[in-house]
Design a protein around this motif. Structure first.
Motif, PDB file in Angstrom:
ATOM      1  N   ARG A  76      97.621 -31.126 -28.109  1.00 60.58           N
ATOM      2  CA  ARG A  76      96.992 -32.348 -27.614  1.00 60.58           C
ATOM      3  C   ARG A  76      95.477 -32.343 -27.714  1.00 60.58           C
ATOM      4  NH1 ARG A  76      97.487 -29.073 -23.351  1.00 60.58           N
ATOM      5  NH2 ARG A  76      96.347 -29.352 -21.405  1.00 60.58           N
ATOM      6  N   LEU A  77      94.834 -31.191 -27.478  1.00 63.44           N
ATOM      7  CA  LEU A  77      93.374 -31.162 -27.490  1.00 63.44           C
ATOM      8  C   LEU A  77      92.805 -31.405 -28.878  1.00 63.44           C
ATOM      9  CD1 LEU A  77      92.549 -28.215 -25.035  1.00 63.44           C
ATOM     10  CD2 LEU A  77      92.604 -30.675 -24.565  1.00 63.44           C
ATOM     11  N   ASN A  78      93.627 -31.217 -29.909  1.00 68.39           N
ATOM     12  CA  ASN A  78      93.178 -31.418 -31.282  1.00 68.39           C
ATOM     13  C   ASN A  78      93.868 -32.601 -31.954  1.00 68.39           C
ATOM     14  OD1 ASN A  78      91.431 -29.094 -31.353  1.00 68.39           O
ATOM     15  ND2 ASN A  78      93.268 -27.822 -31.448  1.00 68.39           N
ATOM     16  N   ASP A  79      94.606 -33.359 -31.182  1.00 62.19           N
ATOM     17  CA  ASP A  79      95.344 -34.486 -31.747  1.00 62.19           C
ATOM     18  C   ASP A  79      94.442 -35.720 -31.757  1.00 62.19           C
ATOM     19  OD1 ASP A  79      97.078 -36.607 -32.316  1.00 62.19           O
ATOM     20  OD2 ASP A  79      98.761 -35.637 -31.308  1.00 62.19           O
ATOM     21  N   PRO A  80      94.100 -36.234 -32.932  1.00 68.95           N
ATOM     22  CA  PRO A  80      93.174 -37.377 -33.004  1.00 68.95           C
ATOM     23  C   PRO A  80      93.758 -38.660 -32.445  1.00 68.95           C
ATOM     24  CG  PRO A  80      94.121 -36.950 -35.167  1.00 68.95           C
ATOM     25  CD  PRO A  80      94.554 -35.817 -34.282  1.00 68.95           C
ATOM     26  N   GLU A  81      95.084 -38.715 -32.265  1.00 70.49           N
ATOM     27  CA  GLU A  81      95.713 -39.927 -31.751  1.00 70.49           C
ATOM     28  C   GLU A  81      95.611 -40.049 -30.235  1.00 70.49           C
ATOM     29  OE1 GLU A  81      99.132 -40.633 -35.182  1.00 70.49           O
ATOM     30  OE2 GLU A  81      99.741 -40.199 -33.116  1.00 70.49           O
ATOM     31  N   ILE A  82      95.489 -38.923 -29.537  1.00 67.07           N
ATOM     32  CA  ILE A  82      95.524 -38.948 -28.076  1.00 67.07           C
ATOM     33  C   ILE A  82      94.149 -39.313 -27.535  1.00 67.07           C
ATOM     34  CG2 ILE A  82      95.862 -37.579 -25.987  1.00 67.07           C
ATOM     35  CD1 ILE A  82      97.947 -35.962 -27.504  1.00 67.07           C
ATOM     36  N   ILE A  83      94.075 -40.430 -26.851  1.00 66.44           N
ATOM     37  CA  ILE A  83      92.818 -40.902 -26.271  1.00 66.44           C
ATOM     38  C   ILE A  83      92.606 -40.306 -24.892  1.00 66.44           C
ATOM     39  CG2 ILE A  83      91.585 -42.959 -25.436  1.00 66.44           C
ATOM     40  CD1 ILE A  83      93.131 -44.514 -27.657  1.00 66.44           C
TER      41      ILE A  83
END
Length: 450
Positions: free
Chosen positions: A259-266
């Protein structure tokens, strides 16, 4: 004396904050004194990141059609799945309700104390204060959409919402504020937070301007204010618009980012509890088709789960083992933007926006762009794309509630469970989750849902 505020009493045992009635610093207990103490509190992802879970079971994208799998569900899961009038016995807690109000209590501790804390700059204090506002707003948005009626401008001022607790007072009364009042508080908190927040956070478990804009977009979508929902979706996407190209991960699922590197998660929020082996409905599977990479990557055969079942289940969370993501995301903002365009009579913008997302969800050989038709056809394309993109995470339950307000989009849902058929009609009272008897017995002013 007022009965103890049970729904959040558990919080006091799990947090080392100083209560208002404690006049001296307790030996062996670290009280909140410095700005860094409040930073540490807000860094506690166990408190702030988890949210709800039961809506996953209630939505029509979940379908426990395998009788053997039905027999493995616990009583509460079965009650939620069949939309019973009561989910819990009088002595049983609602883990979603307690989790959400724990987050609110802790947010209120920060809001009440951080500005008077020591050894921090004014900017640091304002930033932490604003983070707490966003966490509180997200949590109240979840609560009011689970335990209250869908927002309706004609009745929101009188519809029962949820208890609106704005201070860390464990003895406050639990009278339910109206849906309108709760929504106004959410909007006020989010708008007040924006100025002091960074555009994009260092870590997406922390609030940011993008997160506040995204939540405002969700809020206005639920209020059916599509102009404002679109504007805030655009504001979000101007700050964060990264998408995972799923074709990159075919045969290489270990590269799917956490999650910390997922560009989709705002703004990272996760399901409360373990939702393993949630069977996906045939309607969603047929809508996806076998060439959609969301089918290939994010569902798996029931034999891959324990206990196993006939059918396919939600699999996305298994790649990162961080839980099921339910916070605002880039795909959600794209879908809101597309829906608002369709409702504004602009099918060209709606379909081109959907295609920006869909091109990332197929291999090059299998990708076929959607074609432009009427505005109503575009709206149906958006609704179907929401089913494809957001399945297995509870979003569909909230979509059903809000779309029921439109006669041409309202649906009756039927499901069979252990030999009995259950029917949920549009705008049925069972779209509002029951408040557990345990809390009503301890706090009689807490009015039950019909």
């Amino acid at each position: 004396m007022k009965k103890y505020l049970y729904l959040i009493a558990v919080v006091a045992l799990s947090i080392t904050g100083c209560r208002d009635y404690v006049e001296i610093e307790q030996i062996g207990v670290r009280t909140f004194k410095y700005t860094s103490d409040y930073r540490a509190v807000l860094n506690n992802n166990d408190v702030f990141e988890g949210a709800y879970g039961y809506p996953i079971l209630a939505g029509d994208d979940t379908e426990f059609s395998d009788v053997a799998r039905q027999n493995t569900l616990n009583e509460i899961w079965g009650n939620v799945y069949t939309w019973r009038a009561k989910f819990f016995a009088e002595t049983i807690s609602d883990i979603d309700w307690e989790k959400l109000y724990k987050t609110i209590y802790t947010s209120n501790e920060v809001i009440a104390g951080v500005m008077a804390s020591e050894r921090g700059t004014e900017a640091e204090k304002q930033s932490l204060y604003s983070e707490a506002l966003v966490h509180r707003a997200y949590t109240y948005l979840s609560l009011v959409n689970i335990y209250a009626k869908q927002y309706d401008a004609t009745t929101a001022s009188t519809d029962l919402g949820v208890p609106l607790l704005l201070t860390p007072n464990l003895y406050t009364k639990l009278n339910r504020a109206s849906v309108e009042t709760v929504y106004n508080q959410i909007i006020g908190d989010l708008k007040s937070s924006i100025k002091a927040l960074p555009a994009i956070p260092d870590y997406n478990v922390r609030p940011s301007k993008a997160a506040a804009y995204a939540l405002l977009s969700r809020v206005y979508l639920n209020k059916r204010d599509f102009t404002q929902a679109s504007l805030y979706a655009d504001s979000t996407l101007a700050l964060q618009n990264g998408l995972l190209d799923l074709k990159t991960y075919v045969g290489n699922t270990t590269a799917i980012p956490q999650r910390l590197n997922d560009p989709e998660i705002i703004f990272s929020k996760t399901v409360n509890g373990a939702y393993i082996g949630v069977q996906i409905s045939n309607e969603v599977l047929n809508l996806l088709g076998t060439t959609d990479l969301r089918y290939t990557l994010f569902t798996n055969a029931g034999t891959a789960f324990s206990p196993s079942f006939v059918g396919r289940g939600y699999w996305r969370y298994r790649y990162t083992n961080e839980g099921i993501y339910i916070g605002p995301s880039v795909p959600e903002m794209i879908l809101i933007k597309a829906e608002c365009a369709a409702r504004a009579g602009n099918p060209t913008l709606a379909i081109s926006t959907l295609n920006q997302l869909r091109i990332k969800r197929f291999t090059t050989a299998n990708y076929i762009p959607l074609t432009i038709g009427t505005a109503q056809e575009a709206l149906m394309s958006v609704i179907n794309e929401r089913k494809r993109e957001l399945f297995g995470r509870g979003f569909r339950w909230f979509d059903q509630k809000r779309l029921n307000k439109e006669s041409n989009l309202a649906m009756t849902v039927n499901r069979t469970f252990k030999g009995q058929t259950y029917t949920l009609s549009p705008n049925d009272n069972r779209y509002v989750f029951p408040i557990a008897d345990k809390y009503i017995l301890l706090n009689p002013e807490l009015e039950p849902n019909p």
